[in-house]
Design a protein around this motif. Sequence first.
Motif, mmCIF file in Angstrom:
data_model
loop_
_atom_site.group_PDB
_atom_site.id
_atom_site.type_symbol
_atom_site.label_atom_id
_atom_site.label_comp_id
_atom_site.label_asym_id
_atom_site.label_seq_id
_atom_site.Cartn_x
_atom_site.Cartn_y
_atom_site.Cartn_z
ATOM 1 N N VAL A 101 0.862 -1.181 0.000
ATOM 2 C CA VAL A 101 0.000 0.000 0.000
ATOM 3 C C VAL A 101 0.901 1.235 0.000
ATOM 4 O O VAL A 101 2.123 1.116 0.132
ATOM 5 C CB VAL A 101 -0.943 0.027 1.239
ATOM 6 N N GLU A 102 0.315 2.398 -0.101
ATOM 7 C CA GLU A 102 1.100 3.645 -0.140
ATOM 8 C C GLU A 102 1.955 3.791 1.123
ATOM 9 O O GLU A 102 1.548 3.346 2.197
ATOM 10 C CB GLU A 102 0.146 4.848 -0.211
ATOM 11 N N PRO A 103 3.133 4.432 0.997
ATOM 12 C CA PRO A 103 4.036 4.532 2.150
ATOM 13 C C PRO A 103 3.374 5.105 3.414
ATOM 14 O O PRO A 103 3.539 4.543 4.499
ATOM 15 C CB PRO A 103 5.170 5.428 1.655
ATOM 16 N N LEU A 104 2.623 6.193 3.296
ATOM 17 C CA LEU A 104 2.027 6.780 4.504
ATOM 18 C C LEU A 104 0.988 5.837 5.113
ATOM 19 O O LEU A 104 0.800 5.815 6.331
ATOM 20 C CB LEU A 104 1.394 8.146 4.208
ATOM 21 N N HIS A 105 0.342 5.057 4.274
ATOM 22 C CA HIS A 105 -0.630 4.089 4.770
ATOM 23 C C HIS A 105 0.086 3.022 5.597
ATOM 24 O O HIS A 105 -0.392 2.604 6.656
ATOM 25 C CB HIS A 105 -1.381 3.453 3.590
ATOM 26 N N ARG A 106 1.277 2.604 5.138
ATOM 27 C CA ARG A 106 2.064 1.630 5.901
ATOM 28 C C ARG A 106 2.498 2.201 7.250
ATOM 29 O O ARG A 106 2.472 1.521 8.267
ATOM 30 C CB ARG A 106 3.310 1.233 5.099
ATOM 31 N N LEU A 107 2.884 3.461 7.194
ATOM 32 C CA LEU A 107 3.321 4.108 8.437
ATOM 33 C C LEU A 107 2.148 4.174 9.424
ATOM 34 O O LEU A 107 2.301 3.934 10.621
ATOM 35 C CB LEU A 107 3.839 5.512 8.107
ATOM 36 N N ARG A 108 0.986 4.476 8.894
ATOM 37 C CA ARG A 108 -0.197 4.540 9.755
ATOM 38 C C ARG A 108 -0.476 3.173 10.389
ATOM 39 O O ARG A 108 -0.826 3.069 11.566
ATOM 40 C CB ARG A 108 -1.410 4.987 8.941
ATOM 41 N N TRP A 166 -0.861 9.499 15.154
ATOM 42 C CA TRP A 166 -0.851 9.556 13.698
ATOM 43 C C TRP A 166 -0.959 10.993 13.179
ATOM 44 O O TRP A 166 -0.195 11.406 12.306
ATOM 45 C CB TRP A 166 -1.964 8.660 13.121
ATOM 46 N N THR A 167 -1.870 11.748 13.748
ATOM 47 C CA THR A 167 -1.998 13.150 13.325
ATOM 48 C C THR A 167 -0.679 13.889 13.585
ATOM 49 O O THR A 167 -0.242 14.691 12.757
ATOM 50 C CB THR A 167 -3.124 13.854 14.118
ATOM 51 N N ASN A 168 -0.065 13.606 14.725
ATOM 52 C CA ASN A 168 1.207 14.267 15.033
ATOM 53 C C ASN A 168 2.298 13.848 14.063
ATOM 54 O O ASN A 168 3.142 14.663 13.686
ATOM 55 C CB ASN A 168 1.637 13.928 16.463
ATOM 56 N N CYS A 169 2.280 12.585 13.702
ATOM 57 C CA CYS A 169 3.271 12.094 12.738
ATOM 58 C C CYS A 169 3.123 12.854 11.416
ATOM 59 O O CYS A 169 4.113 13.333 10.851
ATOM 60 C CB CYS A 169 3.082 10.596 12.543
ATOM 61 N N LEU A 170 1.886 13.016 10.952
ATOM 62 C CA LEU A 170 1.651 13.759 9.705
ATOM 63 C C LEU A 170 2.164 15.187 9.825
ATOM 64 O O LEU A 170 2.782 15.726 8.905
ATOM 65 C CB LEU A 170 0.150 13.775 9.373
ATOM 66 N N ALA A 171 1.931 15.783 10.994
ATOM 67 C CA ALA A 171 2.384 17.163 11.206
ATOM 68 C C ALA A 171 3.911 17.228 11.164
ATOM 69 O O ALA A 171 4.496 18.110 10.533
ATOM 70 C CB ALA A 171 1.867 17.682 12.552
ATOM 71 N N LEU A 172 4.566 16.273 11.836
ATOM 72 C CA LEU A 172 6.026 16.286 11.895
ATOM 73 C C LEU A 172 6.644 16.078 10.510
ATOM 74 O O LEU A 172 7.744 16.560 10.239
ATOM 75 C CB LEU A 172 6.528 15.191 12.846
ATOM 76 N N LEU A 173 5.939 15.350 9.659
ATOM 77 C CA LEU A 173 6.482 15.066 8.326
ATOM 78 C C LEU A 173 6.111 16.139 7.309
ATOM 79 O O LEU A 173 6.549 16.082 6.165
ATOM 80 C CB LEU A 173 5.970 13.703 7.831
#
Lengths: 206, 206
Positions: free
Chosen positions: A77-84, A187-194
């Motif tokens: 799946v897409e990279p961010l989806h894997r991270l999630r 997860w929301t914080n991870c998106l913010a940090l990236l």
Amino acid sequence: MGRTSDAREKILAAARSLIELRGYSALGVAEICKAAGVPKGSFYYFFESKEALALAVIDEHWAAQERAWRQVLAEEVEPLHRLRRLFEVTQAAQLAGQQSCGTVSGCLFGNLTLELSNQTESIRARLQEIFEAQAGLIEAVIGEARARGDVTVADAREAARSVVAQLEGQVLFAKLYNDTQRLGAMWTNCLALLGARTFAEAPIGL
Amino acid sequence: MGRTSDAREKILAAARSLIELRGYSALGVAEICKAAGVPKGSFYYFFESKEALALAVIDEHWAAQERAWRQVLAEEVEPLHRLRRLFEVTQAAQLAGQQSCGTVSGCLFGNLTLELSNQTESIRARLQEIFEAQAGLIEAVIGEARARGDVTVADAREAARSVVAQLEGQVLFAKLYNDTQRLGAMWTNCLALLGARTFAEAPIGL
């Protein structure tokens, strides 16, 4: 041989549970053997010292966690989806721990970092290796996400370290409040940090 | 009375140093009294138990830290500038600790959270109060920054908790690597977590 190998596993399992419940410093070898149901003589047959046991517990835990992380991060799946998915797996593991022992036990590596890293250099070195390996696995996914233009972060390694730090901090609070809901912000914080593209539409707390 | 009051301070100071170096569980009352240079009888004159002492150490540390935080956060500069100063003060405190005892000792509250929160309910409750108070102080500044349009975050309380979690995670790594440089990422990460206006020009790792 069947019996002795069994005894080693029993000692490791008992030590792992006791360390999660009460930390490492307060434990004695006699107590670990009693919980494992093995004679104290067996302990020194398998482990040179309590420190050697702690290293074995750490290695065993990381072997299992690394397998789980690699499996999730290899999904098609897409990279961010894997991270999630990685965060979901982390939250699920903390919830399972809470359901089995009544309290959120947190991250074994984080717990031992704060308890032991200033006392036992061998443990400090091993924990450093593990956190670097975690950052490396996350860095690779961030690199893929960046190549697709999904995230804007400049230094993928540095960003991976910050993601792991945020995860450790949130797990600390999940333990303090005995509440895995605390992990929902990860997860929301991870998106913010990236600097994720999607972040503009979903800042923290929405 | 001068002497007894002095003994209490000596016990508190010795306990604080020993807890920072080696954690709480591994400590005995006899060792604390020896380090403080006071007879063991004095200990129980001032403290009902080792747990009561730990609570006193926590309270004393928070009283000093809260004073320092309030002072920084009351400076007459823009809200985000005050928040940045808070991170600078945190980094300076960790560096001073490292210079005086050779290792980064981390955050006393974070250390005790991971070591004790699942064992001692009174300590868990006190640490929860302190982290809520920290989040409250940071929430107020975030609220001011939001009112000025400096940050885009929706839920200031939730954002404050994430900022504290990130801080705790970074301090954990500063301790593990015995390197306060690790704390340099805190401020950029804080801006990212808050959806700060300036973030677009300065993502992580630049």
